[in-house]
Motif scaffolding. Structure first.
Motif, PDB file in Angstrom:
ATOM      1  N   ALA A 170       0.932  -1.347  -0.015  1.00 11.43           N
ATOM      2  CA  ALA A 170      -0.011   0.149   0.045  1.00 11.43           C
ATOM      3  C   ALA A 170       0.827   1.265  -0.148  1.00 11.43           C
ATOM      4  O   ALA A 170       2.078   1.295   0.624  1.00 11.43           O
ATOM      5  CB  ALA A 170      -1.004   0.133   1.223  1.00 11.43           C
ATOM      6  N   GLN A 171       0.244   2.282  -0.550  1.00 12.19           N
ATOM      7  CA  GLN A 171       1.058   3.512  -0.528  1.00 12.19           C
ATOM      8  C   GLN A 171       1.065   4.022   0.972  1.00 12.19           C
ATOM      9  O   GLN A 171       0.354   3.515   1.741  1.00 12.19           O
ATOM     10  CB  GLN A 171       0.322   4.493  -1.491  1.00 12.19           C
ATOM     11  CG  GLN A 171       0.349   4.408  -2.727  1.00 12.19           C
ATOM     12  CD  GLN A 171      -0.656   5.262  -3.532  1.00 12.19           C
ATOM     13  OE1 GLN A 171      -1.567   6.134  -2.743  1.00 12.19           O
ATOM     14  NE2 GLN A 171      -0.567   5.496  -4.756  1.00 12.19           N
ATOM     15  N   GLY A 172       2.223   4.377   1.396  1.00 17.62           N
ATOM     16  CA  GLY A 172       2.235   5.071   2.800  1.00 17.62           C
ATOM     17  C   GLY A 172       2.702   4.003   3.737  1.00 17.62           C
ATOM     18  O   GLY A 172       2.753   4.337   4.808  1.00 17.62           O
ATOM     19  N   VAL A 173       3.098   2.755   3.211  1.00 17.65           N
ATOM     20  CA  VAL A 173       3.330   1.713   4.174  1.00 17.65           C
ATOM     21  C   VAL A 173       4.768   0.973   3.909  1.00 17.65           C
ATOM     22  O   VAL A 173       4.931   0.734   2.574  1.00 17.65           O
ATOM     23  CB  VAL A 173       2.159   0.572   3.875  1.00 17.65           C
ATOM     24  CG1 VAL A 173       2.901  -0.946   4.493  1.00 17.65           C
ATOM     25  CG2 VAL A 173       1.091   0.923   4.643  1.00 17.65           C
ATOM     26  N   LEU A 174       5.428   0.917   4.820  1.00 20.80           N
ATOM     27  CA  LEU A 174       6.708   0.109   4.706  1.00 20.80           C
ATOM     28  C   LEU A 174       6.562  -1.336   5.167  1.00 20.80           C
ATOM     29  O   LEU A 174       6.170  -1.544   6.382  1.00 20.80           O
ATOM     30  CB  LEU A 174       7.643   0.907   5.731  1.00 20.80           C
ATOM     31  CG  LEU A 174       9.146   0.321   5.884  1.00 20.80           C
ATOM     32  CD1 LEU A 174       9.864   0.308   4.392  1.00 20.80           C
ATOM     33  CD2 LEU A 174      10.019   1.207   6.752  1.00 20.80           C
ATOM     34  N   GLU A 175       6.842  -2.162   4.416  1.00 21.20           N
ATOM     35  CA  GLU A 175       6.559  -3.691   4.633  1.00 21.20           C
ATOM     36  C   GLU A 175       8.017  -4.302   4.592  1.00 21.20           C
ATOM     37  O   GLU A 175       8.664  -4.515   3.652  1.00 21.20           O
ATOM     38  CB  GLU A 175       5.664  -4.093   3.500  1.00 21.20           C
ATOM     39  CG  GLU A 175       4.912  -5.415   3.787  1.00 21.20           C
ATOM     40  CD  GLU A 175       5.522  -6.608   3.115  1.00 21.20           C
ATOM     41  OE1 GLU A 175       5.970  -7.547   4.141  1.00 21.20           O
ATOM     42  OE2 GLU A 175       5.761  -6.827   2.109  1.00 21.20           O
ATOM     43  N   ALA A 176       8.370  -5.145   5.382  1.00 20.08           N
ATOM     44  CA  ALA A 176       9.757  -5.543   5.713  1.00 20.08           C
ATOM     45  C   ALA A 176      10.052  -6.562   4.761  1.00 20.08           C
ATOM     46  O   ALA A 176      11.213  -6.546   4.073  1.00 20.08           O
ATOM     47  CB  ALA A 176       9.669  -6.393   7.268  1.00 20.08           C
TER      48      ALA A 176
ATOM     49  N   THR B 109      -5.068  -0.471   5.665  1.00 19.62           N
ATOM     50  CA  THR B 109      -4.234  -1.445   5.225  1.00 19.62           C
ATOM     51  C   THR B 109      -3.764  -2.479   6.119  1.00 19.62           C
ATOM     52  O   THR B 109      -3.002  -3.237   5.555  1.00 19.62           O
ATOM     53  CB  THR B 109      -2.868  -0.504   4.718  1.00 19.62           C
ATOM     54  OG1 THR B 109      -2.423   0.028   5.971  1.00 19.62           O
ATOM     55  CG2 THR B 109      -3.213   0.504   3.826  1.00 19.62           C
ATOM     56  N   MET B 230      10.855  -1.020  11.390  1.00 18.46           N
ATOM     57  CA  MET B 230       9.452  -1.314  10.648  1.00 18.46           C
ATOM     58  C   MET B 230       8.794  -2.609  11.326  1.00 18.46           C
ATOM     59  O   MET B 230       9.375  -3.328  12.228  1.00 18.46           O
ATOM     60  CB  MET B 230       9.655  -1.570   9.117  1.00 18.46           C
ATOM     61  CG  MET B 230      10.754  -2.578   8.781  1.00 18.46           C
ATOM     62  SD  MET B 230      11.345  -2.432   6.989  1.00 18.46           S
ATOM     63  CE  MET B 230      12.597  -3.349   7.156  1.00 18.46           C
ATOM     64  N   ILE B 231       7.564  -2.622  11.072  1.00 19.17           N
ATOM     65  CA  ILE B 231       6.702  -3.939  11.638  1.00 19.17           C
ATOM     66  C   ILE B 231       7.751  -5.071  11.275  1.00 19.17           C
ATOM     67  O   ILE B 231       8.008  -5.344  10.094  1.00 19.17           O
ATOM     68  CB  ILE B 231       5.317  -3.791  11.205  1.00 19.17           C
ATOM     69  CG1 ILE B 231       4.348  -2.727  11.518  1.00 19.17           C
ATOM     70  CG2 ILE B 231       4.657  -5.232  11.527  1.00 19.17           C
ATOM     71  CD1 ILE B 231       4.224  -2.711  12.864  1.00 19.17           C
ATOM     72  N   HIS B 232       7.726  -6.101  12.330  1.00 21.95           N
ATOM     73  CA  HIS B 232       8.502  -7.066  12.160  1.00 21.95           C
ATOM     74  C   HIS B 232       7.634  -8.192  11.147  1.00 21.95           C
ATOM     75  O   HIS B 232       6.682  -8.168  11.257  1.00 21.95           O
ATOM     76  CB  HIS B 232       8.924  -7.844  13.521  1.00 21.95           C
ATOM     77  CG  HIS B 232       9.990  -9.043  13.063  1.00 21.95           C
ATOM     78  ND1 HIS B 232       9.533 -10.152  12.630  1.00 21.95           N
ATOM     79  CD2 HIS B 232      11.147  -8.742  13.390  1.00 21.95           C
ATOM     80  CE1 HIS B 232      10.724 -10.964  12.567  1.00 21.95           C
ATOM     81  NE2 HIS B 232      11.709 -10.234  13.303  1.00 21.95           N
ATOM     82  N   GLN B 236       3.679  -8.616  10.643  1.00 26.71           N
ATOM     83  CA  GLN B 236       2.886  -8.032   9.620  1.00 26.71           C
ATOM     84  C   GLN B 236       1.683  -9.070   9.321  1.00 26.71           C
ATOM     85  O   GLN B 236       1.853 -10.274   9.133  1.00 26.71           O
ATOM     86  CB  GLN B 236       3.885  -8.030   8.502  1.00 26.71           C
ATOM     87  CG  GLN B 236       3.193  -7.479   7.235  1.00 26.71           C
ATOM     88  CD  GLN B 236       2.726  -6.080   7.405  1.00 26.71           C
ATOM     89  OE1 GLN B 236       3.329  -5.235   7.923  1.00 26.71           O
ATOM     90  NE2 GLN B 236       1.558  -5.692   6.693  1.00 26.71           N
ATOM     91  N   ASN B 272       0.433  -1.713  11.103  1.00 28.46           N
ATOM     92  CA  ASN B 272       0.919  -1.230   9.831  1.00 28.46           C
ATOM     93  C   ASN B 272      -0.084  -0.524   9.027  1.00 28.46           C
ATOM     94  O   ASN B 272      -0.154  -0.555   7.781  1.00 28.46           O
ATOM     95  CB  ASN B 272       1.910  -2.141   8.881  1.00 28.46           C
ATOM     96  CG  ASN B 272       3.014  -1.382   8.200  1.00 28.46           C
ATOM     97  OD1 ASN B 272       3.096  -0.132   8.165  1.00 28.46           O
ATOM     98  ND2 ASN B 272       3.640  -2.249   7.517  1.00 28.46           N
ATOM     99  N   GLU B 273      -0.833   0.290   9.543  1.00 27.92           N
ATOM    100  CA  GLU B 273      -2.157   0.794   9.070  1.00 27.92           C
ATOM    101  C   GLU B 273      -1.339   2.146   8.430  1.00 27.92           C
ATOM    102  O   GLU B 273      -0.604   3.012   9.079  1.00 27.92           O
ATOM    103  CB  GLU B 273      -3.359   1.356  10.013  1.00 27.92           C
ATOM    104  CG  GLU B 273      -3.958   2.736   9.452  1.00 27.92           C
ATOM    105  CD  GLU B 273      -4.760   2.660   8.029  1.00 27.92           C
ATOM    106  OE1 GLU B 273      -4.973   1.483   7.845  1.00 27.92           O
ATOM    107  OE2 GLU B 273      -4.865   3.619   7.553  1.00 27.92           O
ATOM    108  N   ALA B 274      -1.440   2.605   7.003  1.00 30.94           N
ATOM    109  CA  ALA B 274      -0.707   3.744   6.353  1.00 30.94           C
ATOM    110  C   ALA B 274      -1.127   5.138   7.206  1.00 30.94           C
ATOM    111  O   ALA B 274      -0.227   6.045   7.374  1.00 30.94           O
ATOM    112  CB  ALA B 274      -1.077   3.814   4.922  1.00 30.94           C
ATOM    113  N   TYR B 277       0.739   6.374  10.257  1.00 29.95           N
ATOM    114  CA  TYR B 277       2.063   6.744  10.543  1.00 29.95           C
ATOM    115  C   TYR B 277       2.382   8.308  10.899  1.00 29.95           C
ATOM    116  O   TYR B 277       3.097   8.431  11.848  1.00 29.95           O
ATOM    117  CB  TYR B 277       2.741   6.516   9.036  1.00 29.95           C
ATOM    118  CG  TYR B 277       3.404   5.437   8.779  1.00 29.95           C
ATOM    119  CD1 TYR B 277       2.610   4.206   8.649  1.00 29.95           C
ATOM    120  CD2 TYR B 277       4.901   5.044   8.674  1.00 29.95           C
ATOM    121  CE1 TYR B 277       2.796   2.755   8.006  1.00 29.95           C
ATOM    122  CE2 TYR B 277       5.282   3.813   8.333  1.00 29.95           C
ATOM    123  CZ  TYR B 277       4.371   2.546   8.005  1.00 29.95           C
ATOM    124  OH  TYR B 277       4.803   1.508   7.524  1.00 29.95           O
TER     125      TYR B 277
END
Lengths: 307, 307
Positions: A170-176, B109, B230-232, B236, B272-274, B277
């Motif tokens: 998703a936009q605005g999300v950092l996914e490890a 998200t 970031m979320i592990h 996630q 991890n909701e966009a 942040y």
């Protein structure tokens, strides 16, 4: 071919694509990760205002305003055009520290996994794509060469521009997980360029699958321009998979299935990309082509060809 | 309890949460879907400017500006406050066409599936939650009652406010499967309210699991306020699953795992909701509580209790 002297790794050309933003931050905190003996590696957060605001762009899409006309605008009103000019003055082919390779890190809400985007079929680009594909079987290579799009992307500022497009996220999300897979691909790219500079042949002849641009598909809309259908659930997430004539393509808000009406199978990508709603692109159609990329054997010539 | 006379279904309180936006559009095109014999159903696109711009909000979060103070501001500068006042004049408890029930459709998200959010434990709300849970075993019920958050959400304008929070789906994306599952839940809610109005007991005593707010967890940051982790990957997508002391919670950009240091298991949601942040919320911690909601038997009294 002249050796690669400088590589520029770019994040945040779209400010809400966080994978690239934070990879660049990571590389700036741990520069040894991206330093290589045979060239200078630089990092850049390109659209700083959009990153700060957490949006794709502030005034206009930075990845569409690096064309010659925009770069020649005397006093640009748009933030992104001014910023493109600034970046061009540094890293453009006639800039103060020109980048031979620009690797621009993007992400997508579509299920495109790890995708390398080429804008043309220069032998050097095909060679790199083939070498990375050999190392990363999951890597897909998409070519926009037939799209008719002018050279207006940020990556076009360099001698050789590449885009890494990774998803779904998703936009605005950092996914490890995607962050790490993208990082690995960046480091493999740098390793390859370093080996190339050091005149070590790195690939055997390698078949490369290029997913070549065929066209875009708009969303079904009513007379007022309102969306009337969404990506069909059977097509959602099926990027790079064949879509055959008659296969479901859209599902209208009232429940009717709209089938793919073409005559030949196509392979959609960028399916349900959030940023493409405003461009009225529901998906991009491609067709895969198998090509054979010759082993790179003559370091000082342009001997790499594509047949 | 007085019968339900008017139900308001709201989409687009956050303009880039398209599930609600297009469900409302669908209901406006096919109003018979949401009409019920015993009450008046209305639909509303609340944050129209944000929907048009494809963003969460234009000036400020519309789901945080429906508090008494904002509603009493004489000449609000923010678009969303002015719009909240307008909506309140129509659908507020003292408005021209007051809504007994507001059902506000949101998406996230985070991997929260179908979640019903309650802001308090009014017996009517628990009853509805229990009835829907009995029909939809996949439904989760999250209670923000302990969060200390004031009544500032759009849904708080009505006599009884509910939020449907569905995910995972990217901002700016319409995803057909989630769209249909959300639609089914909305229609089940309307059916339940209609049966309740018609004095037909609809639920047997039903155990309800309430995931109750415990607190929020911020992102690890450096002294300059920059995200450092970031979320592990193991966390996630694990919304509503237990997180035990010592379990991985974050992964720093430099690769270190940060474990959950609490003493008791917790059940994170909004992982991890966009949109969180900017609120510096990496996740919301909850703890499930099993309660028994009594069968609804006396239509004209407030006999429904929670023990």
């Amino acid at each position: 071919m002249n050796k690669i002297q400088r590589v520029l790794i770019v994040g945040g050309t779209h400010g809400n694509e966080l994978t690239g933003v934070y990879l660049v931050q990571r590389f700036e905190q741990q520069p040894h990760l991206v330093q290589r003996p045979s060239f200078d590696t630089r990092t850049l957060l390109s659209n700083q205002a959009a990153i700060a605001a957490g949006v794709r762009y502030v005034d206009q899409d930075m990845n569409r305003c690096c064309d010659r006309q925009s770069l020649a605008t005397p006093t640009p009103a748009a933030y992104e055009v001014a910023r493109a000019q600034e970046i061009s003055r540094h890293f453009g082919t006639t800039g103060s520290t020109p980048a031979d390779v620009i690797l621009d890190l993007h992400s997508t809400t579509a299920n495109m996994g790890l995708t390398l985007i080429l804008d043309d079929h220069h032998p050097f680009k095909l060679q790199l794509a083939a070498a990375l594909s050999a190392q990363q079987p999951a890597l897909r290579v998409y070519s926009s060469a037939n799209s008719g799009r002018q050279q207006d992307a940020l990556r076009s500022l360099g001698r050789f521009g590449f885009c890494l497009e990774v998803g779904p996220v998703a936009q605005g999300v950092l996914e490890a997980d995607l962050f790490h897979r993208t990082e690995a691909l960046v480091l493999q790219t740098l390793d390859y360029l370093d080996r190339l500079n050091q005149d070590t042949p790195t690939t055997a002849p390698h078949p490369l699958t290029l997913y070549q641009y065929l066209g875009t598909v708009p969303y079904p809309k009513d007379s007022k321009g309102r969306l009337q259908a969404m990506i069909h659930p059977q097509l959602q997430g099926q990027d790079y998979q064949p879509l055959h004539p008659g296969d479901p393509m859209f599902l209208s808000l009232t429940g009717e299935t709209i089938a793919y009406a073409g005559e030949d199978p196509v392979f959609p990508v960028f399916i349900n990309e959030a940023a493409y709603y405003e461009k009225d692109i529901a998906m991009v159609l491609t067709r895969p082509q198998q090509i054979e990329v010759e082993t790179w054997v003559e370091p000082e010539s342009e001997a790499r060809t594509c047949r």
